[in-house]
Design a protein around this motif. Structure first.
Motif, mmCIF file in Angstrom:
data_model
loop_
_atom_site.group_PDB
_atom_site.id
_atom_site.type_symbol
_atom_site.label_atom_id
_atom_site.label_comp_id
_atom_site.label_asym_id
_atom_site.label_seq_id
_atom_site.Cartn_x
_atom_site.Cartn_y
_atom_site.Cartn_z
ATOM 1 N N THR A 218 151.815 -26.458 -42.859
ATOM 2 C CA THR A 218 152.247 -26.990 -41.574
ATOM 3 C C THR A 218 152.732 -25.841 -40.699
ATOM 4 O O THR A 218 153.062 -24.761 -41.196
ATOM 5 N N LEU A 219 152.799 -26.082 -39.410
ATOM 6 C CA LEU A 219 153.294 -25.045 -38.504
ATOM 7 C C LEU A 219 154.762 -24.693 -38.775
ATOM 8 O O LEU A 219 155.133 -23.516 -38.710
ATOM 9 N N PRO A 220 155.640 -25.671 -39.083
ATOM 10 C CA PRO A 220 157.012 -25.304 -39.430
ATOM 11 C C PRO A 220 157.091 -24.396 -40.659
ATOM 12 O O PRO A 220 157.917 -23.483 -40.710
ATOM 13 N N ARG B 291 158.285 -24.364 -29.707
ATOM 14 C CA ARG B 291 157.188 -24.570 -28.755
ATOM 15 C C ARG B 291 156.465 -23.262 -28.456
ATOM 16 O O ARG B 291 155.231 -23.230 -28.394
ATOM 17 N N ASN B 292 157.213 -22.201 -28.255
ATOM 18 C CA ASN B 292 156.586 -20.904 -27.958
ATOM 19 C C ASN B 292 155.782 -20.385 -29.140
ATOM 20 O O ASN B 292 154.717 -19.777 -28.965
ATOM 21 N N PHE B 293 156.303 -20.620 -30.359
ATOM 22 C CA PHE B 293 155.592 -20.182 -31.561
ATOM 23 C C PHE B 293 154.250 -20.908 -31.652
ATOM 24 O O PHE B 293 153.209 -20.284 -31.888
ATOM 25 N N ARG B 294 154.277 -22.214 -31.464
ATOM 26 C CA ARG B 294 153.044 -23.010 -31.528
ATOM 27 C C ARG B 294 152.070 -22.581 -30.434
ATOM 28 O O ARG B 294 150.861 -22.429 -30.690
ATOM 29 N N LYS B 295 152.579 -22.389 -29.229
ATOM 30 C CA LYS B 295 151.733 -22.017 -28.091
ATOM 31 C C LYS B 295 151.031 -20.685 -28.346
ATOM 32 O O LYS B 295 149.841 -20.527 -28.042
ATOM 33 N N LYS B 296 151.763 -19.743 -28.921
ATOM 34 C CA LYS B 296 151.166 -18.426 -29.170
ATOM 35 C C LYS B 296 150.041 -18.523 -30.187
ATOM 36 O O LYS B 296 148.981 -17.907 -30.015
#
Length: 221
Positions: free
Chosen positions: A160-162, A179-184
């Motif tokens: 998972t992303l987390p 949010r920034n981590f996911r966006k990048k």
């Protein structure tokens, strides 16, 4: 005091094997059963033979002590302190290998050595200069795992992303905005959905991802 004089005749290769497990970056250590340093821990190691490359010796040490056969290694540092082992002159060549918990459970062969995985945040007492060697390898992880190709070795699939974010936060020792981590990651186009999900920390279904095959030379930072 080490009174050895003459040409260097011996070098050992020491394995720093890392994986990500239950929210922690962990390193594999073996328990020393004899004096001196009985009850302390040490890195898998072996003497470098004349006909071996360093990488071959690192693989042999991993197999001899743990039964692991599928890890690739790269040299990160050489330790040449003349007194690193008080009784003899031995050059220390440190190598880093990355694996994952699934590989550990499926690929491991039998071994008689007692070993354990320790969080890099809480290492036990270690023999000789092994704590120094492990510490340098832990520092070098930041540069190594900045490459998505290398990060894929500890996250081959189904994460998972987390979970991925926690790994980066532990390695870099800082907190990233979710949010920034996911966006990048989406901007860099390095992930793809597996089509499956599991129950996340919030109790809701969380999408599972894997790294794409063609990552070229893409890096997180």
């Amino acid at each position: 005091m080490n009174n050895y004089e003459g040409p260097l005749m011996k070098a050992e290769v020491l394995d720093n094997i890392f994986l990500f497990d239950k929210g922690d970056i962990k390193i594999l250590l073996l328990k020393n059963e004899t004096e001196p340093y009985k009850g302390y821990w040490f890195l898998p190691r072996c003497i470098l033979l004349e006909e071996e490359t360093i990488e071959e010796a690192a693989k042999q040490a991993a197999y001899e002590f743990t039964g692991l056969t599928t890890i690739d290694f790269s040299v990160n540092t050489i330790f040449s302190d003349t007194a690193r082992i008080p009784t003899e002159r031995v050059l220390g060549i440190s190598a880093i290998g990355l694996t994952d918990s699934v590989t550990i459970s499926l690929k491991q062969e039998g071994t008689n050595h007692e070993y354990s995985w320790f969080s890099v945040e809480s290492l036990p007492k270690m023999v000789y200069d092994h704590s120094k060697i492990a510490g340098k390898a832990i520092e070098d992880l930041k540069n190594i795992l900045n490459s998505f190709t290398m990060m894929r070795r500890i996250f081959p699939s189904d994460f998972t992303l987390p979970e991925l974010q926690r790994a980066y936060e532990e390695i870099w020792q800082e907190t990233f905005d979710r949010r920034n981590f996911r966006k990048k990651l989406l901007t860099l186009d390095v992930l793809e959905e597996t089509g499956d999900s599991n129950i996340g920390e919030s109790g809701r279904p969380a999408k599972l991802y894997r790294f794409k095959e063609n990552l070229a030379n893409k890096k997180m930072f």
